[in-house]
Scaffold this motif. Structure first.
Motif, short mmCIF file in Angstrom:
data_model
loop_
_atom_site.label_atom_id
_atom_site.label_comp_id
_atom_site.label_asym_id
_atom_site.label_seq_id
_atom_site.Cartn_x
_atom_site.Cartn_y
_atom_site.Cartn_z
N ARG A 43 12.05 -9.46 32.45
CA ARG A 43 10.59 -9.42 32.48
C ARG A 43 9.96 -10.10 31.26
O ARG A 43 8.92 -10.75 31.35
CB ARG A 43 10.11 -7.96 32.56
CG ARG A 43 8.61 -7.81 32.76
CD ARG A 43 8.22 -6.34 32.78
NE ARG A 43 8.89 -5.63 33.85
CZ ARG A 43 8.46 -5.59 35.11
NH1 ARG A 43 7.36 -6.25 35.45
NH2 ARG A 43 9.12 -4.90 36.02
N CYS A 47 10.89 -8.90 43.80
CA CYS A 47 11.69 -8.79 42.59
C CYS A 47 12.14 -10.17 42.12
O CYS A 47 12.43 -11.05 42.93
CB CYS A 47 12.91 -7.91 42.83
SG CYS A 47 12.49 -6.16 43.06
N TYR A 51 13.71 -7.56 37.76
CA TYR A 51 12.48 -6.81 37.53
C TYR A 51 11.55 -7.06 38.71
O TYR A 51 11.65 -8.07 39.39
CB TYR A 51 11.81 -7.23 36.21
CG TYR A 51 11.26 -8.63 36.21
CD1 TYR A 51 9.91 -8.88 36.49
CD2 TYR A 51 12.08 -9.73 35.95
CE1 TYR A 51 9.41 -10.17 36.50
CE2 TYR A 51 11.58 -11.02 35.95
CZ TYR A 51 10.24 -11.23 36.23
OH TYR A 51 9.73 -12.51 36.25
#
Length: 302
Positions: free
Chosen positions: A163, A158, A150
């Motif tokens: 998440r 990233c 994510y």
């Protein structure tokens, strides 16, 4: 490319792509592709294009179906880490060493048909998907979506691990496991400094990073090496990096069994505790001085 960091319930932080390299056999894969050299019949089936070549291309860092052209040296590499490992090798003249400006990558080469194009998720020629995970901001492609990648706006890169399992601490400047949200010690810019042991910049590191009880960060392997050499204090603030209560009990027994020489029997000293930060006026002992507040022997004379 963007950095991809991993975290665990033990406060581990890290990034994908550890790889050891030697000078022997190291090559910068810069061959030029001819988009007409590999005839490719484009499929109209989106699912087929998503699966075509899946997990068959890439490098030790990422599985992906494209390569990048480095904007700094105009050479072709499998990923940003491959570029940095080669261009920062001891085999390269020091004046020529450099790292790729990852957010400036704007050209990719399809691994299936060889077409060079601007950064996008699907090839403009054969339609194949370059990576099931794609981040346009980080120019990151990865077919291995089991990492649960994510993009963290706070970090600007990233992360991996999902998440929902992490939160971004804006004071520390990095992401931590959700279980630490209300309990982790905040240290401003905790990840934006060098490892206190090996001096590698932690935020960009490809090695696992651990948060110590004091809130400072360090490479997991560097912390392990410290412990192997019986070093149990943070190199930055000198606080204990683990529960030392059993060790302090051994100090109690050793001090009780060690008589104080006559010249020192009435000597008093002021000490500062590295663990709690309190000062105490205690009797001097040749073994160690104990903090009156937290009972720690991690002290220094002032």
């Amino acid at each position: 490319m963007a950095e991809v960091a991993t975290y665990s319930e033990h406060q581990q932080i890290g990034t994908e792509g550890n790889q050891q390299m030697t000078c022997r056999g190291m090559e910068t894969r810069t061959e030029q592709f001819d988009s007409q050299a590999l005839p490719f019949e484009r499929s109209n089936d989106p699912q087929e294009l998503m699966e075509m070549g899946y997990m068959q291309y890439g490098c030790a860092h990422y599985r992906r179906r494209c390569r990048i052209r480095a904007p700094c040296c105009n050479e072709i590499f499998d990923c940003r880490h491959c570029h940095n490992e080669i261009k920062n090798s001891i085999c390269v003249d020091q004046k020529e060493r450099h790292e790729i400006p990852r957010h400036e990558v704007n050209q990719v080469i399809c691994s299936l048909c060889g077409t060079e194009q601007e950064v996008r998720q699907q090839c403009i020629n054969c339609g194949v998907c370059f990576g099931k995970y794609f981040c346009e901001a980080c120019k990151l492609f990865d077919d291995d979506i089991s990492k649960k990648q994510y993009h963290c706006n706070g970090c600007g890169i990233c992360r991996i691990g999902g998440r929902d399992n992490f939160f971004h601490c804006y004071k520390c400047g990095c992401c931590y496991s959700i279980i630490l949200k209300n309990s982790h010690p905040c240290v401003e810019g905790a990840m934006h400094h060098d490892c206190p042991v090996c001096f590698e910049f932690l935020f960009d590191s490809t090695n696992d990073v651990t948060v110590m009880p004091c809130g400072h960060t360090i490479h997991h392997n560097c912390l392990k090496e410290m412990r192997d050499h019986f070093q149990f204090a943070c190199p930055l603030c000198s606080k204990s990096v683990c529960d030392m209560s059993k060790v302090w009990e051994k100090f109690d027994r050793e001090i009780a069994a060690t008589p104080i020489p006559e010249p020192y029997q009435n000597k008093m000293v002021w000490i500062l505790c590295n663990d709690c930060g309190k000062t105490s006026n205690v009797q001097y002992h040749i073994v160690a001085q104990k903090c009156l507040n937290c009972k720690s022997y991690n002290t220094r004379q002032t």
